[in-house]
Design a protein around this motif. Structure first.
Motif, PDB file in Angstrom:
ATOM      1  N   LYS A  82      13.639   2.330  11.087  1.00 25.94           N
ATOM      2  CA  LYS A  82      12.848   1.292  10.439  1.00 25.94           C
ATOM      3  C   LYS A  82      13.429  -0.085  10.738  1.00 25.94           C
ATOM      4  O   LYS A  82      14.588  -0.367  10.447  1.00 25.94           O
ATOM      5  N   LEU A  83      12.584  -0.949  11.293  1.00 27.68           N
ATOM      6  CA  LEU A  83      12.980  -2.307  11.615  1.00 27.68           C
ATOM      7  C   LEU A  83      12.435  -3.311  10.602  1.00 27.68           C
ATOM      8  O   LEU A  83      13.050  -4.351  10.347  1.00 27.68           O
ATOM      9  N   ALA A  84      11.273  -3.009  10.036  1.00 24.67           N
ATOM     10  CA  ALA A  84      10.626  -3.953   9.120  1.00 24.67           C
ATOM     11  C   ALA A  84       9.697  -3.193   8.194  1.00 24.67           C
ATOM     12  O   ALA A  84       9.289  -2.066   8.468  1.00 24.67           O
ATOM     13  N   GLY A  85       9.367  -3.838   7.079  1.00 26.56           N
ATOM     14  CA  GLY A  85       8.464  -3.217   6.120  1.00 26.56           C
ATOM     15  C   GLY A  85       7.543  -4.238   5.477  1.00 26.56           C
ATOM     16  O   GLY A  85       7.804  -5.449   5.505  1.00 26.56           O
ATOM     17  N   ILE A  86       6.458  -3.732   4.897  1.00 23.33           N
ATOM     18  CA  ILE A  86       5.439  -4.557   4.260  1.00 23.33           C
ATOM     19  C   ILE A  86       5.214  -4.023   2.850  1.00 23.33           C
ATOM     20  O   ILE A  86       5.192  -2.811   2.634  1.00 23.33           O
ATOM     21  N   LEU A  87       5.048  -4.922   1.914  1.00 15.48           N
ATOM     22  CA  LEU A  87       4.713  -4.541   0.549  1.00 15.48           C
ATOM     23  C   LEU A  87       3.552  -5.406   0.093  1.00 15.48           C
ATOM     24  O   LEU A  87       3.656  -6.639   0.082  1.00 15.48           O
ATOM     25  N   LEU A  88       2.411  -4.767  -0.233  1.00 20.06           N
ATOM     26  CA  LEU A  88       1.232  -5.476  -0.714  1.00 20.06           C
ATOM     27  C   LEU A  88       1.053  -5.215  -2.206  1.00 20.06           C
ATOM     28  O   LEU A  88       1.083  -4.061  -2.642  1.00 20.06           O
ATOM     29  N   GLU A  89       0.844  -6.271  -2.969  1.00 20.57           N
ATOM     30  CA  GLU A  89       0.593  -6.140  -4.395  1.00 20.57           C
ATOM     31  C   GLU A  89      -0.632  -6.971  -4.757  1.00 20.57           C
ATOM     32  O   GLU A  89      -0.699  -8.161  -4.426  1.00 20.57           O
ATOM     33  N   ARG A  90      -1.589  -6.312  -5.436  1.00 19.36           N
ATOM     34  CA  ARG A  90      -2.855  -6.967  -5.750  1.00 19.36           C
ATOM     35  C   ARG A  90      -2.942  -7.298  -7.232  1.00 19.36           C
ATOM     36  O   ARG A  90      -2.530  -6.518  -8.096  1.00 19.36           O
ATOM     37  N   SER A  91      -3.479  -8.474  -7.513  1.00 25.15           N
ATOM     38  CA  SER A  91      -3.790  -8.881  -8.878  1.00 25.15           C
ATOM     39  C   SER A  91      -5.153  -9.564  -8.848  1.00 25.15           C
ATOM     40  O   SER A  91      -5.284 -10.672  -8.306  1.00 25.15           O
ATOM     41  N   GLY A  92      -6.167  -8.869  -9.370  1.00 29.12           N
ATOM     42  CA  GLY A  92      -7.517  -9.414  -9.313  1.00 29.12           C
ATOM     43  C   GLY A  92      -7.999  -9.528  -7.888  1.00 29.12           C
ATOM     44  O   GLY A  92      -7.982  -8.552  -7.129  1.00 29.12           O
ATOM     45  N   ASP A  93      -8.416 -10.720  -7.503  1.00 28.46           N
ATOM     46  CA  ASP A  93      -8.904 -10.921  -6.136  1.00 28.46           C
ATOM     47  C   ASP A  93      -7.855 -11.583  -5.244  1.00 28.46           C
ATOM     48  O   ASP A  93      -8.191 -12.198  -4.228  1.00 28.46           O
ATOM     49  N   ARG A  94      -6.588 -11.428  -5.611  1.00 23.47           N
ATOM     50  CA  ARG A  94      -5.498 -11.969  -4.804  1.00 23.47           C
ATOM     51  C   ARG A  94      -4.536 -10.853  -4.423  1.00 23.47           C
ATOM     52  O   ARG A  94      -4.254  -9.970  -5.223  1.00 23.47           O
ATOM     53  N   VAL A  95      -4.045 -10.933  -3.202  1.00 21.64           N
ATOM     54  CA  VAL A  95      -3.049  -9.971  -2.717  1.00 21.64           C
ATOM     55  C   VAL A  95      -1.846 -10.749  -2.206  1.00 21.64           C
ATOM     56  O   VAL A  95      -1.987 -11.671  -1.394  1.00 21.64           O
ATOM     57  N   VAL A  96      -0.682 -10.400  -2.699  1.00 26.18           N
ATOM     58  CA  VAL A  96       0.568 -10.958  -2.172  1.00 26.18           C
ATOM     59  C   VAL A  96       1.104  -9.985  -1.138  1.00 26.18           C
ATOM     60  O   VAL A  96       1.305  -8.797  -1.433  1.00 26.18           O
ATOM     61  N   ALA A  97       1.300 -10.480   0.068  1.00 28.64           N
ATOM     62  CA  ALA A  97       1.868  -9.669   1.153  1.00 28.64           C
ATOM     63  C   ALA A  97       3.309 -10.095   1.363  1.00 28.64           C
ATOM     64  O   ALA A  97       3.581 -11.241   1.739  1.00 28.64           O
ATOM     65  N   GLY A  98       4.234  -9.178   1.084  1.00 25.90           N
ATOM     66  CA  GLY A  98       5.646  -9.435   1.327  1.00 25.90           C
ATOM     67  C   GLY A  98       6.102  -8.691   2.563  1.00 25.90           C
ATOM     68  O   GLY A  98       5.777  -7.512   2.736  1.00 25.90           O
ATOM     69  N   LEU A  99       6.839  -9.363   3.431  1.00 30.57           N
ATOM     70  CA  LEU A  99       7.297  -8.754   4.677  1.00 30.57           C
ATOM     71  C   LEU A  99       8.784  -8.992   4.842  1.00 30.57           C
ATOM     72  O   LEU A  99       9.278 -10.106   4.643  1.00 30.57           O
ATOM     73  N   GLY A 100       9.497  -7.928   5.165  1.00 26.69           N
ATOM     74  CA  GLY A 100      10.924  -8.015   5.425  1.00 26.69           C
ATOM     75  C   GLY A 100      11.232  -7.503   6.816  1.00 26.69           C
ATOM     76  O   GLY A 100      10.741  -6.430   7.200  1.00 26.69           O
ATOM     77  N   VAL A 101      12.011  -8.250   7.587  1.00 31.98           N
ATOM     78  CA  VAL A 101      12.323  -7.881   8.973  1.00 31.98           C
ATOM     79  C   VAL A 101      13.835  -7.951   9.179  1.00 31.98           C
ATOM     80  O   VAL A 101      14.468  -8.964   8.855  1.00 31.98           O
ATOM     81  N   ASN A 102      14.391  -6.889   9.733  1.00 30.02           N
ATOM     82  CA  ASN A 102      15.829  -6.834  10.008  1.00 30.02           C
ATOM     83  C   ASN A 102      16.138  -7.595  11.293  1.00 30.02           C
ATOM     84  O   ASN A 102      16.258  -7.009  12.369  1.00 30.02           O
ATOM     85  N   LEU A 103      16.255  -8.894  11.161  1.00 34.21           N
ATOM     86  CA  LEU A 103      16.571  -9.700  12.336  1.00 34.21           C
ATOM     87  C   LEU A 103      18.048  -9.597  12.699  1.00 34.21           C
ATOM     88  O   LEU A 103      18.400  -9.467  13.870  1.00 34.21           O
ATOM     89  N   ALA A 104      18.921  -9.672  11.697  1.00 33.06           N
ATOM     90  CA  ALA A 104      20.358  -9.759  11.953  1.00 33.06           C
ATOM     91  C   ALA A 104      21.131  -8.489  11.635  1.00 33.06           C
ATOM     92  O   ALA A 104      22.172  -8.228  12.239  1.00 33.06           O
ATOM     93  N   GLY A 105      20.642  -7.694  10.674  1.00 37.36           N
ATOM     94  CA  GLY A 105      21.382  -6.506  10.272  1.00 37.36           C
ATOM     95  C   GLY A 105      20.465  -5.461   9.683  1.00 37.36           C
ATOM     96  O   GLY A 105      19.382  -5.781   9.188  1.00 37.36           O
ATOM     97  N   ALA A 106      20.890  -4.215   9.734  1.00 37.23           N
ATOM     98  CA  ALA A 106      20.083  -3.092   9.252  1.00 37.23           C
ATOM     99  C   ALA A 106      20.656  -2.576   7.939  1.00 37.23           C
ATOM    100  O   ALA A 106      21.714  -1.954   7.932  1.00 37.23           O
ATOM    101  N   PRO A 107      19.987  -2.824   6.806  1.00 34.69           N
ATOM    102  CA  PRO A 107      20.495  -2.319   5.533  1.00 34.69           C
ATOM    103  C   PRO A 107      20.382  -0.805   5.469  1.00 34.69           C
ATOM    104  O   PRO A 107      19.420  -0.224   5.978  1.00 34.69           O
ATOM    105  N   PRO A 108      21.336  -0.130   4.834  1.00 31.82           N
ATOM    106  CA  PRO A 108      21.261   1.328   4.739  1.00 31.82           C
ATOM    107  C   PRO A 108      20.176   1.766   3.776  1.00 31.82           C
ATOM    108  O   PRO A 108      19.965   1.155   2.734  1.00 31.82           O
ATOM    109  N   ILE A 109      19.444   2.815   4.150  1.00 32.11           N
ATOM    110  CA  ILE A 109      18.445   3.445   3.290  1.00 32.11           C
ATOM    111  C   ILE A 109      18.748   4.932   3.291  1.00 32.11           C
ATOM    112  O   ILE A 109      18.793   5.566   4.357  1.00 32.11           O
TER     113      ILE A 109
END
Length: 209
Positions: A82-109
């Motif tokens: 996994k290099l990057a991930g997306i998290l979408l959260e909806r409230s009414g007619d709005r969606v917040v798209a959060g994106l995380g990308v491992n540019l410098a380091g890979a966190p352990p999962i």
């Protein structure tokens, strides 16, 4: 408002899907943007397809020789990690798209491989932000204008192949095995079981076999 981005150079209490903790490594990208849903928009869950395509296109500019692919529902993979991930959260007619990308380091999962860009490919979050914002704006416009089935096929062309063995974790302790059979125009994944039955999966975590 739509089109604006919030980019953090440091996160405290970052989280991924299902509230799981997400370690924030300095030099990685953490950004969020807002999408205002319109009456004529495609089904909101398929917005994840647009976000995924924007993400893979942006990373390809920064790291053109990495073996990238999309994994349903919201991961960008480099090889099998996994290099990057997306998290979408909806409230009414709005969606917040959060994106995380491992540019410098890979966190352990736990239980998963993670990857980051190579040292010779490093790009700062400040430089990556406008690149991703431009791709996201382009793909959002295409998502709104394109035939949903055709858009789903565009996402599928960048994903792991049909027939890939995988396992869906839909609830704690609940696992369903099968093979990847593509996606529907609304973003749902088609899971083919051993007996040929097709399940429509609309939520859950996926691990590749």
């Amino acid at each position: 408002m739509e089109g604006d981005w919030l980019v953090a150079l440091r996160q405290e209490g970052g989280r991924g899907r299902h509230g799981r903790p997400w370690e924030s490594i300095e030099g990685n990208f953490f950004g969020s943007t807002l999408v205002q849903l319109r009456p004529a928009d495609p089904p909101a869950p398929s917005l994840a397809l647009a976000a995924g395509l924007a993400l893979i296109e942006a990373v390809e500019v920064a790291a053109p020789d990495m073996p990238l692919s999309l994994k349903w529902p919201n991961d960008l993979m480099a090889g099998g990690a996994k290099l990057a991930g997306i998290l979408l959260e909806r409230s009414g007619d709005r969606v917040v798209a959060g994106l995380g990308v491992n540019l410098a380091g890979a966190p352990p999962i736990a239980g998963r491989k993670t990857a980051a860009l190579r040292p010779d490919q490093l790009i700062t979050p400040q430089a990556f932000a406008p690149l991703l914002a431009g791709k996201f704006a382009q793909l959002l416009a295409v998502w709104r204008a394109a035939d949903p089935a055709a858009f789903a096929q565009a996402w599928l062309a960048r994903a792991h192949p049909v027939g890939t063995a995988l396992e869906v974790h839909s609830a704690p302790g609940e696992r369903i095995g099968g093979t990847f059979d593509g996606i529907e125009s609304d973003g749902a994944m088609r899971l083919k079981r051993a007996d040929g039955t097709i399940d429509m999966v609309r939520a859950g975590d996926v691990s590749l076999g």
